[in-house]
Design an enzyme around this catalytic site. Structure first.
Site, PDB file in Angstrom:
ATOM      1  N   ARG A 107      15.332   4.403   0.588  1.00  0.00           N
ATOM      2  CA  ARG A 107      14.858   3.676   1.783  1.00  0.00           C
ATOM      3  C   ARG A 107      14.219   2.353   1.395  1.00  0.00           C
ATOM      4  N   SER A 108      13.490   2.340   0.276  1.00  0.00           N
ATOM      5  CA  SER A 108      12.865   1.096  -0.207  1.00  0.00           C
ATOM      6  C   SER A 108      13.901  -0.011  -0.394  1.00  0.00           C
ATOM      7  N   TRP A 181       5.599  -5.716  -9.781  1.00  0.00           N
ATOM      8  CA  TRP A 181       5.873  -4.570  -8.896  1.00  0.00           C
ATOM      9  C   TRP A 181       6.914  -4.920  -7.835  1.00  0.00           C
ATOM     10  N   ILE A 182       7.995  -5.552  -8.236  1.00  0.00           N
ATOM     11  CA  ILE A 182       8.952  -6.026  -7.236  1.00  0.00           C
ATOM     12  C   ILE A 182      10.159  -5.079  -7.148  1.00  0.00           C
ATOM     13  N   CYS A 258       6.794 -10.798   7.668  1.00  0.00           N
ATOM     14  CA  CYS A 258       7.886  -9.948   7.147  1.00  0.00           C
ATOM     15  C   CYS A 258       7.383  -8.525   6.941  1.00  0.00           C
ATOM     16  N   LEU A 358       5.980  26.619  -2.031  1.00  0.00           N
ATOM     17  CA  LEU A 358       7.103  27.079  -2.853  1.00  0.00           C
ATOM     18  C   LEU A 358       6.632  27.663  -4.180  1.00  0.00           C
ATOM     19  N   GLY A 359       5.320  27.753  -4.367  1.00  0.00           N
ATOM     20  CA  GLY A 359       4.813  28.297  -5.631  1.00  0.00           C
ATOM     21  C   GLY A 359       5.391  27.526  -6.806  1.00  0.00           C
ATOM     22  N   GLY A 360       5.735  28.264  -7.874  1.00  0.00           N
ATOM     23  CA  GLY A 360       6.271  27.621  -9.082  1.00  0.00           C
ATOM     24  C   GLY A 360       7.550  26.853  -8.795  1.00  0.00           C
ATOM     25  N   GLU A 383       3.167  -2.199   0.484  1.00  0.00           N
ATOM     26  CA  GLU A 383       3.151  -2.722   1.866  1.00  0.00           C
ATOM     27  C   GLU A 383       1.759  -2.637   2.479  1.00  0.00           C
TER      28      GLU A 383
HETATM   29  P1  TGC Z   1      -6.040 -13.579   7.065  1.00  0.00           P
HETATM   30  O1  TGC Z   1      -6.976 -14.742   6.953  1.00  0.00           O
HETATM   31  O2  TGC Z   1      -6.444 -12.384   7.867  1.00  0.00           O
HETATM   32  O3  TGC Z   1      -4.643 -14.068   7.630  1.00  0.00           O
HETATM   33  C1  TGC Z   1      -3.986 -15.222   7.121  1.00  0.00           C
HETATM   34  C2  TGC Z   1      -2.981 -15.683   8.166  1.00  0.00           C
HETATM   35  O4  TGC Z   1      -2.003 -14.661   8.335  1.00  0.00           O
HETATM   36  C3  TGC Z   1      -2.024 -14.175   9.698  1.00  0.00           C
HETATM   37  N1  TGC Z   1      -1.801 -12.725   9.632  1.00  0.00           N
HETATM   38  C4  TGC Z   1      -0.645 -12.164  10.015  1.00  0.00           C
HETATM   39  N2  TGC Z   1       0.465 -12.719  10.537  1.00  0.00           N
HETATM   40  C5  TGC Z   1       1.473 -11.877  10.816  1.00  0.00           C
HETATM   41  N3  TGC Z   1       1.413 -10.551  10.569  1.00  0.00           N
HETATM   42  C6  TGC Z   1       0.328  -9.970  10.029  1.00  0.00           C
HETATM   43  N4  TGC Z   1       0.313  -8.663   9.778  1.00  0.00           N
HETATM   44  C7  TGC Z   1      -0.779 -10.790   9.728  1.00  0.00           C
HETATM   45  N5  TGC Z   1      -2.009 -10.574   9.194  1.00  0.00           N
HETATM   46  C8  TGC Z   1      -2.619 -11.776   9.153  1.00  0.00           C
HETATM   47  C9  TGC Z   1      -3.385 -14.548  10.234  1.00  0.00           C
HETATM   48  O5  TGC Z   1      -3.377 -14.644  11.630  1.00  0.00           O
HETATM   49  C10 TGC Z   1      -3.607 -15.885   9.547  1.00  0.00           C
HETATM   50  O6  TGC Z   1      -2.795 -16.838  10.235  1.00  0.00           O
HETATM   51  P2  TGC Z   1      -3.269 -18.385  10.356  1.00  0.00           P
HETATM   52  O7  TGC Z   1      -2.284 -19.002  11.274  1.00  0.00           O
HETATM   53  O8  TGC Z   1      -4.666 -18.346  10.905  1.00  0.00           O
HETATM   54  O9  TGC Z   1      -3.216 -18.926   8.968  1.00  0.00           O
HETATM   55  O10 TGC Z   1      -5.632 -13.156   5.584  1.00  0.00           O
HETATM   56  P3  TGC Z   1      -6.480 -12.489   4.413  1.00  0.00           P
HETATM   57  O11 TGC Z   1      -6.261 -13.318   3.194  1.00  0.00           O
HETATM   58  O12 TGC Z   1      -7.901 -12.240   4.853  1.00  0.00           O
HETATM   59  O13 TGC Z   1      -5.714 -11.097   4.188  1.00  0.00           O
HETATM   60  C11 TGC Z   1      -5.614 -10.132   5.153  1.00  0.00           C
HETATM   61  C12 TGC Z   1      -4.976  -8.845   4.587  1.00  0.00           C
HETATM   62  C13 TGC Z   1      -5.860  -8.213   3.543  1.00  0.00           C
HETATM   63  C14 TGC Z   1      -4.840  -7.910   5.767  1.00  0.00           C
HETATM   64  C15 TGC Z   1      -3.595  -9.161   3.974  1.00  0.00           C
HETATM   65  O14 TGC Z   1      -3.711  -9.957   2.876  1.00  0.00           O
HETATM   66  C16 TGC Z   1      -2.822  -7.924   3.592  1.00  0.00           C
HETATM   67  O15 TGC Z   1      -2.131  -7.349   4.443  1.00  0.00           O
HETATM   68  N6  TGC Z   1      -2.855  -7.492   2.283  1.00  0.00           N
HETATM   69  C17 TGC Z   1      -2.003  -6.425   1.811  1.00  0.00           C
HETATM   70  C18 TGC Z   1      -0.930  -7.017   0.918  1.00  0.00           C
HETATM   71  C19 TGC Z   1       0.374  -6.337   1.075  1.00  0.00           C
HETATM   72  O16 TGC Z   1       0.644  -5.613   2.024  1.00  0.00           O
HETATM   73  N7  TGC Z   1       1.273  -6.573   0.130  1.00  0.00           N
HETATM   74  C20 TGC Z   1       2.587  -6.045   0.230  1.00  0.00           C
HETATM   75  C21 TGC Z   1       3.499  -6.663  -0.802  1.00  0.00           C
HETATM   76  S1  TGC Z   1       5.216  -6.404  -0.469  1.00  0.00           S
HETATM   77  C22 TGC Z   1       5.490  -4.788  -0.805  1.00  0.00           C
HETATM   78  O17 TGC Z   1       4.632  -4.030  -1.096  1.00  0.00           O
HETATM   79  C23 TGC Z   1       6.884  -4.380  -0.671  1.00  0.00           C
HETATM   80  S2  TGC Z   1       7.201  -2.743  -1.106  1.00  0.00           S
HETATM   81  C24 TGC Z   1       8.710  -2.636  -0.425  1.00  0.00           C
HETATM   82  C25 TGC Z   1       9.450  -1.389  -0.672  1.00  0.00           C
HETATM   83  O18 TGC Z   1       9.791  -1.090  -1.834  1.00  0.00           O
HETATM   84  O19 TGC Z   1       9.782  -0.716   0.350  1.00  0.00           O
HETATM   85  P1  FAD Z   2      -5.212  -3.598  -5.796  1.00  0.00           P
HETATM   86  O1  FAD Z   2      -5.117  -4.625  -4.735  1.00  0.00           O
HETATM   87  O2  FAD Z   2      -5.773  -3.979  -7.103  1.00  0.00           O
HETATM   88  O3  FAD Z   2      -6.039  -2.370  -5.211  1.00  0.00           O
HETATM   89  C1  FAD Z   2      -6.609  -1.357  -6.056  1.00  0.00           C
HETATM   90  C2  FAD Z   2      -7.461  -0.440  -5.164  1.00  0.00           C
HETATM   91  O4  FAD Z   2      -8.520  -1.203  -4.571  1.00  0.00           O
HETATM   92  C3  FAD Z   2      -6.652   0.157  -4.004  1.00  0.00           C
HETATM   93  O5  FAD Z   2      -7.072   1.489  -3.788  1.00  0.00           O
HETATM   94  C4  FAD Z   2      -7.053  -0.701  -2.823  1.00  0.00           C
HETATM   95  O6  FAD Z   2      -6.965  -0.006  -1.586  1.00  0.00           O
HETATM   96  C5  FAD Z   2      -8.493  -1.041  -3.168  1.00  0.00           C
HETATM   97  N1  FAD Z   2      -8.938  -2.283  -2.528  1.00  0.00           N
HETATM   98  C6  FAD Z   2      -8.455  -3.538  -2.699  1.00  0.00           C
HETATM   99  N2  FAD Z   2      -9.088  -4.402  -1.913  1.00  0.00           N
HETATM  100  C7  FAD Z   2      -9.990  -3.696  -1.191  1.00  0.00           C
HETATM  101  C8  FAD Z   2     -10.937  -4.016  -0.180  1.00  0.00           C
HETATM  102  N3  FAD Z   2     -11.061  -5.275   0.298  1.00  0.00           N
HETATM  103  N4  FAD Z   2     -11.713  -3.025   0.315  1.00  0.00           N
HETATM  104  C9  FAD Z   2     -11.559  -1.744  -0.125  1.00  0.00           C
HETATM  105  N5  FAD Z   2     -10.688  -1.389  -1.069  1.00  0.00           N
HETATM  106  C10 FAD Z   2      -9.905  -2.340  -1.599  1.00  0.00           C
HETATM  107  N6  FAD Z   2       5.017  -6.039  -3.956  1.00  0.00           N
HETATM  108  C11 FAD Z   2       5.875  -7.036  -3.609  1.00  0.00           C
HETATM  109  O7  FAD Z   2       5.472  -8.177  -3.392  1.00  0.00           O
HETATM  110  N7  FAD Z   2       7.210  -6.780  -3.479  1.00  0.00           N
HETATM  111  C12 FAD Z   2       7.732  -5.548  -3.707  1.00  0.00           C
HETATM  112  O8  FAD Z   2       8.951  -5.355  -3.560  1.00  0.00           O
HETATM  113  C13 FAD Z   2       6.855  -4.488  -4.100  1.00  0.00           C
HETATM  114  N8  FAD Z   2       7.354  -3.272  -4.414  1.00  0.00           N
HETATM  115  C14 FAD Z   2       6.517  -2.322  -4.933  1.00  0.00           C
HETATM  116  C15 FAD Z   2       7.059  -1.130  -5.436  1.00  0.00           C
HETATM  117  C16 FAD Z   2       6.227  -0.173  -6.012  1.00  0.00           C
HETATM  118  C17 FAD Z   2       6.812   1.079  -6.590  1.00  0.00           C
HETATM  119  C18 FAD Z   2       4.815  -0.395  -6.051  1.00  0.00           C
HETATM  120  C19 FAD Z   2       3.898   0.645  -6.643  1.00  0.00           C
HETATM  121  C20 FAD Z   2       4.288  -1.562  -5.566  1.00  0.00           C
HETATM  122  C21 FAD Z   2       5.132  -2.546  -5.019  1.00  0.00           C
HETATM  123  N9  FAD Z   2       4.619  -3.786  -4.604  1.00  0.00           N
HETATM  124  C22 FAD Z   2       5.475  -4.790  -4.210  1.00  0.00           C
HETATM  125  C23 FAD Z   2       3.207  -4.104  -4.796  1.00  0.00           C
HETATM  126  C24 FAD Z   2       2.288  -3.482  -3.762  1.00  0.00           C
HETATM  127  O9  FAD Z   2       2.402  -4.131  -2.531  1.00  0.00           O
HETATM  128  C25 FAD Z   2       0.868  -3.545  -4.314  1.00  0.00           C
HETATM  129  O10 FAD Z   2       0.807  -2.587  -5.368  1.00  0.00           O
HETATM  130  C26 FAD Z   2      -0.184  -3.284  -3.264  1.00  0.00           C
HETATM  131  O11 FAD Z   2      -0.225  -4.313  -2.321  1.00  0.00           O
HETATM  132  C27 FAD Z   2      -1.581  -3.086  -3.885  1.00  0.00           C
HETATM  133  O12 FAD Z   2      -1.870  -4.065  -4.819  1.00  0.00           O
HETATM  134  P2  FAD Z   2      -2.422  -3.647  -6.275  1.00  0.00           P
HETATM  135  O13 FAD Z   2      -1.486  -2.645  -6.846  1.00  0.00           O
HETATM  136  O14 FAD Z   2      -2.637  -4.889  -7.033  1.00  0.00           O
HETATM  137  O15 FAD Z   2      -3.784  -2.900  -6.001  1.00  0.00           O
END
Ligand code: TGC
Ligand code: FAD
Length: 404
Positions: A107-108, A181-182, A258, A358-360, A383
């Site tokens: 699914r990823s 981690w991409i 996104c 499912l145990g062991g 995400e």
């Molecule tokens: P913040 O100041 O709150 O926001 C910055 C700007 O972004 C806007 N915004 C959004 N826009 C659309 N959708 C959302 N969900 C949005 N959240 C915020 C916001 O309105 C602002 O816009 P503007 O016009 O004022 O500039 O940003 P912050 O730096 O305080 O961060 C907020 C936080 C912590 C929620 C955000 O950084 C966050 O969601 N962090 C988590 C990072 C994350 O999810 N990484 C994922 C990486 S990709 C991945 O993991 C792919 S795995 C894929 C797979 O294998 O399936």
């Molecule tokens: P950190 O941000 O270092 O967090 C460590 C711990 O601290 C977590 O428990 C977190 O919840 C906690 N923490 C952090 N900030 C706070 C706060 N403000 N308050 C309280 N607790 C906090 N990324 C991509 O861009 N593209 C991808 O395709 C992608 N694929 C991935 C695939 C896999 C298998 C994995 C494991 C990760 C992938 N990621 C990808 C990265 C993923 O999005 C990050 O691992 C995730 O966003 C968390 O970042 P980190 O691992 O650096 O943890």
């Protein structure tokens, strides 16, 4: 006659095997059900028989890409005009559910391709970029990855240091930095990369495999998502044509927009994993005898099963409603965070309890549960982690920003 009271024992059995406790199918159209059946059949025939072996060997089964594309796994929710599916968000969710019923890593691959590569090209790209990339990505002829996370910036992507500057030739920028981690990076043909420009603004651009200075080392030794390839993106003075920069967005809202689409898909996907764990535990509990009767007859096991189907049903209702809001363009990012967090936690808890039932046998590759359990640890983290989504809900309901 009240239809709800008109269940024969046989129809009740069918219903329960389908695990549609609240008759959610009545909320789906015939097209939704056809799409679900098509993907389910493909998964049963092509992926289920090989997935355990692929996970044990930590290999992504590349040869599945063509078939996955044919059943609409890539960009189902994007307009048909660019060769994409032209379907609604519930169809997209059902596709994610059926893929993850088999394996979160599979699914990823589809989530990344459809929501994190095709979606930004569609939403923020130029017409040339859309025509150049979208049809090939939908067909699986090109595969992509999404680079946001960096070694020192995971939950806080705003701090990213990957950056580019003008090359001075009028045609290119020079990209430097590293992403970590991409998903899909080791085999992706293109990467959607988020990087800062000279003014420190976050922009999206497309890097292509083969560009000098661009490498994608694979990350090994994962205990989770073993059937998905994960790696780095390393940019060492990479010359990227200016025409590869997305003209339509600036700032962190680009990548976060996104993520809304991908997080939505995950909230459906993990229901598939939970259903598979529940189904396995339910069947096993009826067949496995201890103390002279099936373990399903013991109250402790019934409690686990009853709680599983309750939580699955709640997640199904939450997600279906979110799908309707997505279709209407009314879903908020905070609503999506709530569904991602709730449903992933629900699935991870069910996987752990099913494993115990499912145990062991639960720790072996004879059954899918332990694989789901390990996969879901990644899904809890990527995400946006479980904690981050809680803080998004907290900010939404209190108006106070815990990240600041
Ligand atoms: P913040 O100041 O709150 O926001 C910055 C700007 O972004 C806007 N915004 C959004 N826009 C659309 N959708 C959302 N969900 C949005 N959240 C915020 C916001 O309105 C602002 O816009 P503007 O016009 O004022 O500039 O940003 P912050 O730096 O305080 O961060 C907020 C936080 C912590 C929620 C955000 O950084 C966050 O969601 N962090 C988590 C990072 C994350 O999810 N990484 C994922 C990486 S990709 C991945 O993991 C792919 S795995 C894929 C797979 O294998 O399936
Ligand atoms: P950190 O941000 O270092 O967090 C460590 C711990 O601290 C977590 O428990 C977190 O919840 C906690 N923490 C952090 N900030 C706070 C706060 N403000 N308050 C309280 N607790 C906090 N990324 C991509 O861009 N593209 C991808 O395709 C992608 N694929 C991935 C695939 C896999 C298998 C994995 C494991 C990760 C992938 N990621 C990808 C990265 C993923 O999005 C990050 O691992 C995730 O966003 C968390 O970042 P980190 O691992 O650096 O943890």
């Amino acid at each position: 006659m009240n239809e709800a009271k008109d269940f024969t024992r046989a129809s009740k059995q069918d219903l329960y095997q389908h695990h549609d406790y609240y008759l959610m199918d009545e909320l789906l159209t015939d097209e939704h059900k056809l799409i679900r059946a098509t993907v389910r059949d493909f998964v049963k025939k092509e992926i289920a028989p090989i997935i355990e072996d692929a996970a044990q060997k930590a290999l992504f089964p590349h040869y599945l890409i063509k078939g996955m594309a044919e059943v609409g796994s890539f960009g189902a929710q994007l307009p048909a005009a660019y060769g994409c599916g032209g379907l609604d968000y519930i169809s997209y969710g059902l596709i994610m559910q059926e893929l993850e019923r088999c394996d979160s890593g599979i699914r990823s691959t589809a989530s990344v391709q459809g929501s994190l590569v095709m979606y930004p090209i569609y939403k923020f790209g130029s017409e040339e970029q859309k025509h150049k990339y979208l049809p090939k990505l939908a067909a699986g002829e090109l595969m992509g990855c999404f680079g946001l996370t960096e070694p020192d910036h995971g939950s806080n992507p705003a701090g990213m240091t990957t950056h580019y500057k003008d090359a001075g030739d009028g045609k290119h920028v020079i990209l430097n930095g590293a992403k970590m981690w991409i998903s899909n990076s080791p085999f992706a043909d293109i990467a959607v990369v988020w990087a800062k420009d000279e003014a420190g603004e976050i922009k999206g651009l497309i890097a292509e495999r083969g560009m000098a200075g661009f490498t994608t080392p694979e990350t090994h030794n994962k205990w989770s998502l073993r059937a998905s390839a994960t790696g780095e993106l390393v940019f060492n003075d990479v010359l990227v044509p200016k025409e590869n920069i997305f003209p339509g967005v600036s700032g962190l809202k680009g990548p976060l927009t996104c993520l809304n689409s991908a997080r939505y898909g995950i909230s459906w996907g993990v229901i598939g994993a939970a259903l598979d764990c529940y189904d396995t535990a339910l069947r096993y509990s009826k067949e496995r005898h201890q103390f002279g009767k099936p373990i399903a007859g013991f109250q402790l096991q019934q409690k686990k099963l009853a709680e599983m189907i309750t939580e699955i049903t709640k997640a199904q209702l939450l997600t279906w409603r979110l799908g309707v809001l997505m279709n209407e363009g009314r879903a908020t990012p905070a609503q999506i965070s709530m569904a991602k967090r709730n449903n992933v936690d629900m699935a991870a808890t069910i996987a752990r309890n099913a494993r115990q039932m499912l145990g062991g046998m639960g720790i072996t590759g004879e059954y899918s549960i332990m694989r789901h359990m390990m996969n879901l640890e990644s899904v809890l983290t990527y995400e946006g982690t479980h904690d981050i989504h809680l803080l998004i809900t907290g900010m939404d309901v209190t108006g106070e920003n815990a990240f600041a």
